[in-house]
Design an enzyme around this catalytic site. Structure first.
Site, PDB file in Angstrom:
ATOM      1  CE  LYS A  14     -12.914  49.267 -61.081  1.00  6.31           C
ATOM      2  NZ  LYS A  14     -12.886  49.512 -62.543  1.00  6.31           N
ATOM      3  NE  ARG A  89     -18.756  51.605 -61.826  1.00 11.03           N
ATOM      4  CZ  ARG A  89     -18.303  50.351 -61.772  1.00 11.03           C
ATOM      5  NH1 ARG A  89     -18.394  49.671 -60.663  1.00 11.03           N
ATOM      6  NH2 ARG A  89     -17.762  49.804 -62.840  1.00 11.03           N
ATOM      7  NE  ARG A 128     -13.566  42.831 -68.249  1.00  9.72           N
ATOM      8  CZ  ARG A 128     -13.653  43.891 -67.450  1.00  9.72           C
ATOM      9  NH1 ARG A 128     -12.847  44.002 -66.421  1.00  9.72           N
ATOM     10  NH2 ARG A 128     -14.524  44.852 -67.684  1.00  9.72           N
ATOM     11  NE  ARG A 134     -18.469  42.273 -66.934  1.00  8.15           N
ATOM     12  CZ  ARG A 134     -17.862  43.231 -66.262  1.00  8.15           C
ATOM     13  NH1 ARG A 134     -16.817  42.952 -65.524  1.00  8.15           N
ATOM     14  NH2 ARG A 134     -18.301  44.470 -66.332  1.00  8.15           N
ATOM     15  NE  ARG A 146     -18.950  48.536 -68.609  1.00  8.03           N
ATOM     16  CZ  ARG A 146     -18.202  47.465 -68.803  1.00  8.03           C
ATOM     17  NH1 ARG A 146     -18.239  46.819 -69.967  1.00  8.03           N
ATOM     18  NH2 ARG A 146     -17.408  47.023 -67.860  1.00  8.03           N
TER      19      ARG A 146
HETATM   20  P1  AMP Z   1     -17.893  46.225 -62.866  1.00  8.71           P
HETATM   21  O1  AMP Z   1     -17.806  44.761 -62.725  1.00  8.71           O
HETATM   22  O2  AMP Z   1     -17.340  46.969 -61.691  1.00  8.71           O
HETATM   23  O3  AMP Z   1     -17.344  46.726 -64.164  1.00  8.71           O
HETATM   24  O4  AMP Z   1     -19.463  46.588 -62.880  1.00  8.71           O
HETATM   25  C1  AMP Z   1     -20.322  46.113 -63.907  1.00  8.71           C
HETATM   26  C2  AMP Z   1     -21.555  46.975 -63.960  1.00  8.71           C
HETATM   27  O5  AMP Z   1     -22.261  46.878 -62.727  1.00  8.71           O
HETATM   28  C3  AMP Z   1     -21.301  48.461 -64.147  1.00  8.71           C
HETATM   29  O6  AMP Z   1     -21.141  48.809 -65.519  1.00  8.71           O
HETATM   30  C4  AMP Z   1     -22.559  49.062 -63.564  1.00  8.71           C
HETATM   31  O7  AMP Z   1     -23.659  48.958 -64.455  1.00  8.71           O
HETATM   32  C5  AMP Z   1     -22.839  48.135 -62.395  1.00  8.71           C
HETATM   33  N1  AMP Z   1     -22.183  48.638 -61.172  1.00  8.71           N
HETATM   34  C6  AMP Z   1     -21.129  48.101 -60.506  1.00  8.71           C
HETATM   35  N2  AMP Z   1     -20.805  48.830 -59.445  1.00  8.71           N
HETATM   36  C7  AMP Z   1     -21.648  49.883 -59.424  1.00  8.71           C
HETATM   37  C8  AMP Z   1     -21.803  51.014 -58.588  1.00  8.71           C
HETATM   38  N3  AMP Z   1     -20.981  51.238 -57.537  1.00  8.71           N
HETATM   39  N4  AMP Z   1     -22.800  51.892 -58.881  1.00  8.71           N
HETATM   40  C9  AMP Z   1     -23.637  51.692 -59.914  1.00  8.71           C
HETATM   41  N5  AMP Z   1     -23.534  50.667 -60.757  1.00  8.71           N
HETATM   42  C10 AMP Z   1     -22.542  49.759 -60.523  1.00  8.71           C
END
Ligand code: AMP
Length: 193
Positions: A14, A89, A128, A134, A146
């Site tokens: 993404k 999400r 990654r 991270r 996740r």
């Molecule tokens: P990402 O960078 O999109 O993989 O997001 C990293 C982490 O941030 C996720 O594993 C969630 O813990 C949190 N997170 C990101 N976006 C959301 C969302 N829309 N709703 C809830 N948690 C989120």
């Protein structure tokens, strides 16, 4: 304004595709994961709260996430469009977004759902994690959690958007350029409608 959601499990590409797309379209870009990480870096109250969920591989609660997103969307009222990455999400988030955009006579015009098999996702995330810094990308258990969360609460949103006739599924196993081409094609169809 045009609103695009980049949808898919962690590791689906993404962020990579959003990067290519926003360069081309000059749209505003909102990635909730990036926003949380920024807050964590700055050690804000929101950052500290988010960290407890993120480190466990859980989703940050809806109220907190939606509030943060609303603030961000309001900054971009003059943009030709917005690319959402990692939001919504959950169904609650999708409904909140719909309501928010609806107040201005707007909606989500296109949901690009990247599909990648789970074993490939795990490998991509671990790779990654070697450079991303991270912590949620380095621990296999957290990654699996996740992915499980994605399946349980996020993936059902595909049906939500399919019913609204905005869902476009894309094979995320292809190389980056091929995925980008498919995305541009989907976009052309949407604009031409
Ligand atoms: P990402 O960078 O999109 O993989 O997001 C990293 C982490 O941030 C996720 O594993 C969630 O813990 C949190 N997170 C990101 N976006 C959301 C969302 N829309 N709703 C809830 N948690 C989120």
């Amino acid at each position: 304004m045009m609103h695009i959601v980049l949808f898919g499990p962690p590791g689906a590409g993404k962020g990579t595709q959003a990067g290519l797309l926003k360069e081309r379209l000059r749209f505003a870009y909102i990635a909730t994961g990036d926003l949380f990480r920024q807050h964590m870096k700055e050690q804000t109250e929101l950052g500290r709260l988010a960290q407890t969920y993120i480190d466990r591989g859980d989703l940050v609660p809806d109220e907190v996430t939606i509030e943060m997103l609303k603030n961000e969307v309001n900054k971009f009222s003059g943009a030709p469009g917005i690319i959402f990455d990692g939001f919504p999400r959950t169904t609650v988030q999708a409904e909140a977004l719909e309501k928010m955009l609806g107040e201005n006579g707007e909606k989500i015009n296109l949901v690009l759902a990247l599909e990648v098999p789970e074993d490939v996702l795990i490998q991509r995330i671990l790779n990654r994690g070697k450079t991303s810094g991270r912590s949620d990308d380095t621990d296999r258990k957290t990654i699996i959690k996740r992915l499980k969360k994605y399946k349980e609460v996020t993936e059902p949103l595909k049906d939500y958007y399919r019913k609204k006739e905005v869902l476009h599924v894309i094979d995320g196993l292809q190389d980056i350029e091929a995925v980008h081409r498919d995305i541009l094609q989907a976009l052309e169809k949407t604009v031409g409608r």
